[in-house]
Each structure stands twice: as structure tokens, then as C-alpha cells.
Motif scaffolding. Structure first.
Motif, PDB file in Angstrom:
ATOM      1  N   MET A  48      28.835  40.110  47.456  1.00  0.00           N
ATOM      2  CA  MET A  48      29.779  39.016  47.205  1.00  0.00           C
ATOM      3  C   MET A  48      30.547  38.621  48.460  1.00  0.00           C
ATOM      4  N   LEU A  49      30.921  37.353  48.505  1.00  0.00           N
ATOM      5  CA  LEU A  49      31.767  36.812  49.573  1.00  0.00           C
ATOM      6  C   LEU A  49      33.071  36.346  48.944  1.00  0.00           C
ATOM      7  N   VAL A  50      34.184  36.963  49.316  1.00  0.00           N
ATOM      8  CA  VAL A  50      35.489  36.641  48.742  1.00  0.00           C
ATOM      9  C   VAL A  50      36.237  35.684  49.662  1.00  0.00           C
ATOM     10  N   THR A  51      36.762  34.613  49.086  1.00  0.00           N
ATOM     11  CA  THR A  51      37.580  33.646  49.827  1.00  0.00           C
ATOM     12  C   THR A  51      38.914  33.478  49.104  1.00  0.00           C
ATOM     13  N   GLY A  52      39.834  32.774  49.725  1.00  0.00           N
ATOM     14  CA  GLY A  52      41.138  32.549  49.116  1.00  0.00           C
ATOM     15  C   GLY A  52      41.063  31.762  47.818  1.00  0.00           C
ATOM     16  N   SER A  58      47.510  35.619  39.034  1.00  0.00           N
ATOM     17  CA  SER A  58      48.032  36.967  38.790  1.00  0.00           C
ATOM     18  C   SER A  58      47.696  37.917  39.937  1.00  0.00           C
ATOM     19  N   ASN A  59      47.328  37.337  41.093  1.00  0.00           N
ATOM     20  CA  ASN A  59      47.094  38.111  42.317  1.00  0.00           C
ATOM     21  C   ASN A  59      45.941  39.104  42.194  1.00  0.00           C
ATOM     22  N   GLU A  60      44.882  38.646  41.561  1.00  0.00           N
ATOM     23  CA  GLU A  60      43.637  39.397  41.483  1.00  0.00           C
ATOM     24  C   GLU A  60      42.530  38.545  42.078  1.00  0.00           C
ATOM     25  N   VAL A  61      41.318  39.094  42.134  1.00  0.00           N
ATOM     26  CA  VAL A  61      40.160  38.330  42.606  1.00  0.00           C
ATOM     27  C   VAL A  61      39.292  37.996  41.403  1.00  0.00           C
ATOM     28  N   ALA A  99      46.169  38.767  47.011  1.00  0.00           N
ATOM     29  CA  ALA A  99      45.412  39.370  45.917  1.00  0.00           C
ATOM     30  C   ALA A  99      45.179  40.839  46.231  1.00  0.00           C
ATOM     31  N   VAL A 100      45.061  41.643  45.176  1.00  0.00           N
ATOM     32  CA  VAL A 100      44.733  43.058  45.316  1.00  0.00           C
ATOM     33  C   VAL A 100      43.345  43.268  44.716  1.00  0.00           C
ATOM     34  N   VAL A 101      42.452  43.879  45.475  1.00  0.00           N
ATOM     35  CA  VAL A 101      41.080  44.109  45.022  1.00  0.00           C
ATOM     36  C   VAL A 101      41.074  45.221  43.969  1.00  0.00           C
ATOM     37  N   GLY A 102      40.381  44.970  42.880  1.00  0.00           N
ATOM     38  CA  GLY A 102      40.264  45.993  41.836  1.00  0.00           C
ATOM     39  C   GLY A 102      38.992  45.793  41.035  1.00  0.00           C
ATOM     40  N   ASN A 103      38.433  46.888  40.528  1.00  0.00           N
ATOM     41  CA  ASN A 103      37.237  46.828  39.672  1.00  0.00           C
ATOM     42  C   ASN A 103      36.101  46.035  40.311  1.00  0.00           C
ATOM     43  N   ALA A 130      51.486  44.462  48.823  1.00  0.00           N
ATOM     44  CA  ALA A 130      51.187  43.181  48.168  1.00  0.00           C
ATOM     45  C   ALA A 130      52.464  42.474  47.715  1.00  0.00           C
ATOM     46  N   HIS A 131      53.376  43.219  47.113  1.00  0.00           N
ATOM     47  CA  HIS A 131      54.636  42.599  46.673  1.00  0.00           C
ATOM     48  C   HIS A 131      55.455  42.118  47.866  1.00  0.00           C
ATOM     49  N   TYR A 132      55.464  42.889  48.946  1.00  0.00           N
ATOM     50  CA  TYR A 132      56.243  42.478  50.107  1.00  0.00           C
ATOM     51  C   TYR A 132      55.673  41.208  50.736  1.00  0.00           C
ATOM     52  N   LEU A 133      54.349  41.079  50.763  1.00  0.00           N
ATOM     53  CA  LEU A 133      53.732  39.892  51.349  1.00  0.00           C
ATOM     54  C   LEU A 133      54.059  38.621  50.561  1.00  0.00           C
ATOM     55  N   GLN A 134      54.467  38.776  49.303  1.00  0.00           N
ATOM     56  CA  GLN A 134      54.849  37.622  48.492  1.00  0.00           C
ATOM     57  C   GLN A 134      56.348  37.336  48.559  1.00  0.00           C
TER      58      GLN A 134
END
Length: 414
Positions: A48-52, A58-61, A99-103, A130-134
């Protein structure tokens, strides 16, 4: 005293140290020479290729929207091969989406517009990062580093210079627990809103379909209802020669004429700025004849692109809003009747010749009144949830910034 206050009083009563991101985190992204072309991005594959654009509110991918690349491209840089728990932030386009990567369902790598941020030595909890970056603190820090009036991208050099407070890991975990509880509630409300809107729309469509059936109309009228040709009870109206580009150019929030384009496109424009053509003042049904075929009722001054058309009542025995409800409830018929080429399209003949069950004017107006009240009820039932979601988001932002506001502990010079 709350649990977080007790932890801070016990573990960092004199404040916390602030460190540059480059000192406590690795910041990795796809470098220029590794740039991917559009031709290399595939709709399916194993990598997979992940982009913005794959980040969710909800800050997931959302992995279902990801493109894919070859194994060679995935293997090219281990630094951007993603792992569960990685924190991602956009550095181009819309800056600062997180976003935080999960699953992870498959191996994944990054496109060029995203940083992956990882703690160097385990002193930073991923979700704390992640929270600080927001936070407003991070956003203000980015703004303070801008050179000039705008910034097109977040460079690694700029990012590296920014600071992050590093409290003890126990404090970070408690902050994350509190803030995740807020975001979980917002996610729950958002899901509830989507379900509520879908249920209300289905309920409305079902009720409208039954109300507009021939049997129902005859029962309300107390006599047989005549089937009439739409073109015999309504006047078809033309729009004006205007392009999509011209609509975009003329769009103005202060406009006094609605201009309809294809699909769901419509803008407000000033009457004096429009090209010569037909501005319609009469309540009408606009026929969206191309692409996403459908109908829209309009009772304010409007016009439309030439490939669309509209209908107004040809006599006082016809309520045009009843005609709108009748046509829109049969939308599936018109979509099935569309010629499929580059875009689905219907002709004026299909709508002119369409047969409408036309009861008495009194019954038409009764149907419109019932459907308007039902629509108002549906709207009111779903209006409260967006307001509650916005309130929860504001609450999250308030507590996030309060919890991440630490007094700075001065580090003794070595």
C-alpha cells in the motif's frame, strides 16, 4: 486534585524539559529522488501507498482509499515502511493533518507529502506525539517559523527545530487516556449522526413513495386520478450559455441568482455579472439531466447551464412543488432511462413525455404540506448532533491545550 495533577506534582513538580523534535524523534519522508509517478500507483496490489488524502477525521488511515506500489518501490526505503503505532503528519498541501497507523492489513509505505514521526528512545508515547502535533502550540510554532506570508510545505529542517515538551511517560499516558476518551466520544457521535441521517432519509423516501402512489392519491382525492403528460401541464424553460469555469469565476456569497450546473453543482452569482440569458423568477423544478441525474426545487431567482432545463406550472391547477416531489420520488426511473456514454444523460423528450398522477390542487397542496413537515422533522432530528459533535471537538481542543501546557524546566548547562 485529579489523577493527572497528582502525577505532575509527584513526577515533574518543577516543570518539564522541552526538546527539539530532531533530538527526541526521527522524521522520515520519501526523498526527492524516490518520487513516485502517477503511472506507478496501482488500484490493487500487495504494497500500500499511504498519502494525506487517506487520513480520516478521527486521525486514522483509511486503507480502502490507498493506492498500491510495486515491491521494488516498497523495498526502496526501510525508513518509510510503516508499522502499527507510527505517527504521520502531512507536510505538503493541507499542512498538519495527523494520523496514527493501526491494524495494518498489508505492508505499506509513504508518498512524498507525509512525514512518519517516531520516538528515538522510547521517552515519547506515540499517541502523545499525535495529540501534540494537533495542538495550537505546535501550529503556532510552525507559523512562527514561516519565511514570508505563506508556507507551501513543512520542511524537515523547520520541523526539526520545533520543540515538544517531554514529561515522564506516566504523565504522557494519562494525558493520552483523557484525550482519547474525548475523541472516542466524538467518533461515536459522528457514527451515530451518519446512521441517523441514513435512517431518516430512508424513512422519508419510503413514506414519500407511499404517499405519492396512485392508490394513496386516489384515496385522498376520493375519486380516480388522471394520468397526465408532464409537458402538457408544465412549461419547459431554458437556461443560459455558461461554462463550469465561468460559474466558478462568477461565484459570490453575496450573489442574488442561483446558477445550476451539472450534478450537485450550484453557485450564487450577481445578476449583472451573468451573460445574457434567461433568469427565471417563477418557482420551478430544475432537471439535473447529466451525470448524477435528479431534480431540485427552486423558488428564488435562478438560471442553469444550457444542457439542463426546468419546468414551471402552466396553470393555477398545478402545484410545481408537488411535481418536484413526484419526479424526485421516481428518480430511479430517469437514471435507468439515461443514455450511458461519457456521462449518463437524459433528453427533454423523456421528461416531457413522463406520465404524472395529478390529483386535485387541494390534494397536491396537502401532499406538499405533509412532506414539508416530515422533511422539517427529519432535519430537526439530525441538526442537534452536528452541534453536539462541534461542542465535543471544542471541548477536546480546550483540554488538549490545557493538558499539554507545561512549565518549562530549565536544563543546567553542562
Amino acid at each position: 486534585m485529579s489523577a493527572i495533577d497528582e502525577l505532575i506534582a509527584e513526577l515533574c513538580p518543577d516543570g518539564v524539559e522541552y526538546h527539539r523534535f530532531s533530538d527526541v524523534c526521527t522524521l522520515k519522508a520519501r526523498v526527492g529522488w524516490q518520487r513516485l509517478t502517477k503511472a506507478e500507483q496501482m488500484p490493487t496490489g500487495d504494497y500500500m501507498l499511504v498519502t494525506g488524502t487517506d487520513f480520516t477525521p478521527s486521525n486514522e488511515v483509511d486503507y480502502s482509499t490507498c493506492s498500491y506500489v510495486s515491491k521494488n518501490r516498497y523495498d526502496q526505503d526501510e525508513n518509510i515502511q510503516l508499522k502499527n503505532g507510527d505517527v504521520l503528519i502531512t507536510k505538503d498541501g493541507t499542512l498538519g493533518k495527523v494520523a496514527v497507523v493501526g491494524n495494518l492489513p498489508k505492508p505499506a509505505t509513504l508518498n512524498g507529502g507525509v512525514f512518519v514521526v517516531r520516538s528515538k528512545d522510547g521517552k515519547l508515547y506515540n499517541r502523545y506525539i499525535a495529540h501534540y502535533l494537533q495542538s495550537s502550540y505546535f501550529k503556532r510554532a510552525v507559523d512562527s517559523q514561516k519565511t514570508g506570508s505563506t508556507i507551501s510545505h513543512l520542511t524537515q529542517g523547520l520541523f526539526s527545530r520545533l520543540e515538544i515538551p517531554v514529561p515522564p511517560i506516566e504523565v504522557q499516558r494519562e494525558i493520552v487516556r483523557i484525550l482519547d476518551a474525548f475523541t472516542a466520544l466524538t467518533d461515536e457521535l459522528t457514527a451515530k449522526l451518519a446512521e441517523e441521517v441514513t435512517a431518516r432519509k430512508q424513512q422519508y423516501a419510503h413514506y414519500r413513495g407511499r404517499l405519492l402512489s396512485l392508490e394513496s392519491l386516489e384515496a385522498m382525492d376520493g375519486k380516480p386520478v388522471e394520468m397526465v403528460r408532464l409537458g402538457d401541464v408544465c412549461v419547459r424553460q431554458k437556461g443560459m450559455p455558461i461554462t463550469a469555469a465561468k460559474m466558478k469565476e462568477l461565484a459570490s456569497e453575496a450573489g442574488n441568482v442561483v446558477v445550476f450546473g451539472g450534478g450537485k453543482t450550484k453557485v450564487l452569482a450577481n445578476r449583472d455579472d451573468l451573460p445574457k440569458g434567461n433568469v427565471i423568477e417563477t418557482p420551478s423544478v430544475v432537471v439535473k439531466s447529466r451525470g448524477n441525474i435528479g431534480f431540485e426545487y427552486c423558488d428564488v431567482p435562478f438560471t442553469n447551464k444550457n444542457e439542463l432545463w426546468s419546468y414551471a406550472a402552466s396553470s393555477s391547477n398545478v402545484d410545481i412543488k408537488f411535481i418536484y416531489h413526484y419526479l424526485d420520488s421516481r428518480r430511479a426511473f430517469f437514471q435507468d432511462a439515461a443514455k450511458v456514454g461519457k456521462l449518463p444523460q437524459i433528453s427533454t423528450g423523456i421528461t416531457d413525455d413522463f406520465q404524472v398522477s395529478l390529483p386535485s390542487l387541494e390534494t397536491q397542496q396537502k401532499v406538499v404540506d405533509i412532506l414539508d413537515r416530515f422533511d422539517a422533522l427529519t432535519t430537526s432530528l439530525t441538526d442537534g448532533l452536528p452541534a453536539e459533535i462541534e461542542a465535543r471537538n471544542q471541548q477536546y481542543e480546550y483540554y488538549r491545550d490545557r493538558l499539554l501546557d507545561f512549565p518549562r524546566k530549565e536544563v543546567a548547562a553542562s
